[in-house]
Design a protein around this motif. Structure first.
Motif, PDB file in Angstrom:
ATOM      1  N   CYS A 143      16.037  25.494   6.360  1.00  0.00           N
ATOM      2  CA  CYS A 143      14.717  26.104   6.211  1.00  0.00           C
ATOM      3  C   CYS A 143      14.830  27.583   6.562  1.00  0.00           C
ATOM      4  O   CYS A 143      15.257  27.941   7.663  1.00  0.00           O
ATOM      5  CB  CYS A 143      13.698  25.427   7.128  1.00  0.00           C
ATOM      6  N   ARG A 144      14.439  28.436   5.617  1.00  0.00           N
ATOM      7  CA  ARG A 144      14.381  29.882   5.832  1.00  0.00           C
ATOM      8  C   ARG A 144      12.939  30.345   5.682  1.00  0.00           C
ATOM      9  O   ARG A 144      12.180  29.772   4.901  1.00  0.00           O
ATOM     10  CB  ARG A 144      15.268  30.634   4.829  1.00  0.00           C
ATOM     11  N   ILE A 145      12.573  31.384   6.394  1.00  0.00           N
ATOM     12  CA  ILE A 145      11.245  31.976   6.261  1.00  0.00           C
ATOM     13  C   ILE A 145      11.343  33.153   5.296  1.00  0.00           C
ATOM     14  O   ILE A 145      12.073  34.113   5.542  1.00  0.00           O
ATOM     15  CB  ILE A 145      10.692  32.433   7.622  1.00  0.00           C
ATOM     16  N   VAL A 146      10.622  33.041   4.186  1.00  0.00           N
ATOM     17  CA  VAL A 146      10.626  34.085   3.156  1.00  0.00           C
ATOM     18  C   VAL A 146       9.170  34.508   2.923  1.00  0.00           C
ATOM     19  O   VAL A 146       8.332  33.677   2.556  1.00  0.00           O
ATOM     20  CB  VAL A 146      11.250  33.572   1.845  1.00  0.00           C
ATOM     21  N   ASN A 147       8.890  35.780   3.156  1.00  0.00           N
ATOM     22  CA  ASN A 147       7.521  36.294   3.008  1.00  0.00           C
ATOM     23  C   ASN A 147       6.520  35.454   3.801  1.00  0.00           C
ATOM     24  O   ASN A 147       5.404  35.172   3.336  1.00  0.00           O
ATOM     25  CB  ASN A 147       7.125  36.344   1.536  1.00  0.00           C
ATOM     26  N   GLY A 148       6.949  35.049   4.991  1.00  0.00           N
ATOM     27  CA  GLY A 148       6.063  34.321   5.889  1.00  0.00           C
ATOM     28  C   GLY A 148       5.930  32.842   5.610  1.00  0.00           C
ATOM     29  O   GLY A 148       5.182  32.148   6.313  1.00  0.00           O
ATOM     30  N   GLU A 149       6.635  32.325   4.603  1.00  0.00           N
ATOM     31  CA  GLU A 149       6.523  30.924   4.239  1.00  0.00           C
ATOM     32  C   GLU A 149       7.874  30.222   4.364  1.00  0.00           C
ATOM     33  O   GLU A 149       8.913  30.812   4.074  1.00  0.00           O
ATOM     34  CB  GLU A 149       6.020  30.782   2.797  1.00  0.00           C
ATOM     35  N   PRO A 150       7.869  28.944   4.790  1.00  0.00           N
ATOM     36  CA  PRO A 150       9.128  28.202   4.868  1.00  0.00           C
ATOM     37  C   PRO A 150       9.635  27.842   3.476  1.00  0.00           C
ATOM     38  O   PRO A 150       8.879  27.364   2.631  1.00  0.00           O
ATOM     39  CB  PRO A 150       8.748  26.952   5.670  1.00  0.00           C
TER      40      PRO A 150
END
Length: 201
Positions: A181-188
């Motif tokens: 799980c990565r956070i991209v633009n504030g979303e998982p």
């Protein structure tokens, strides 16, 4: 979770169980077979040296975790217990089918055994657990020794699969599945690194 954080999940199905062929054993606390030391060593080499270790509360997952990491004291996660098959637990698959031909066996994910839960119920439980634990241990590596149904559900959650599709994923004993799980633009944003990876001896 912080922006840019990465959380890696290493999900391992427990070792084969003893004397439960073609039976619904679900949440019964049945013993696992001893783990071949060569397989244990091979799997251990695939795991991060520093990680949060978890298992279900059942002995077959905890004994498998100890075989992979002697001296481990995995956190018991109640939500990572296998699907509850209710009154079907301990009964054979063919026996249950013969007694319940009225169920829609073409849609098994929606079938809820008496006093138990459906696979769709399990997927909702696992989705909540994955969200909660990923947020709590954000940025860490997590090794979870658990059950086939739990791992199918976790894959389904990560990839946005419906329960009926996730149920068709085959998860072998002592196999490794890796989710990130990565956070991209504030979303998982979830990705699947591998599924059902087995050490062959």
């Amino acid at each position: 979770m912080n922006a840019g954080s990465r959380t890696d999940w290493f999900l391992i199905r427990h070792a084969p169980v003893q004397g439960q062929e073609a039976r619904y054993y679900g949440q019964l606390d049945v013993a696992a077979e001893p783990v071949n030391p060569v397989i244990a060593a091979g799997l251990s080499r695939l795991l991060p040296p520093v990680a949060v270790w978890m298992s279900s509360p059942l002995s077959r997952t905890r004994s498998t975790a100890l075989a992979l990491k002697p001296g481990a004291d995995p956190i018991a996660i109640q939500d990572f217990t296998e699907q509850n098959f209710g009154l079907w637990q301990g009964r054979g698959h063919n026996e249950v089918y013969a007694a319940n031909k009225g169920f829609d066996w073409n849609n098994p994910a929606k079938i809820r055994p008496p006093e138990g839960e459906s696979f769709a119920d399990l997927t909702a439980r696992i989705a909540n657990a994955m969200e909660r634990l990923t947020a709590h241990y954000a940025g860490h590596s997590i090794v979870a020794v658990t059950h086939a149904g739990v791992i199918r559900s976790a894959i389904g959650f990560a990839l946005g699969l419906d329960p009926g599709t996730a149920l068709r994923i085959d998860i072998a004993p002592l196999s490794l599945t890796r989710l990130t799980c990565r956070i991209v633009n504030g979303e998982p944003v979830w990705s699947l690194g591998c599924v059902n990876y087995e050490v062959v001896v």
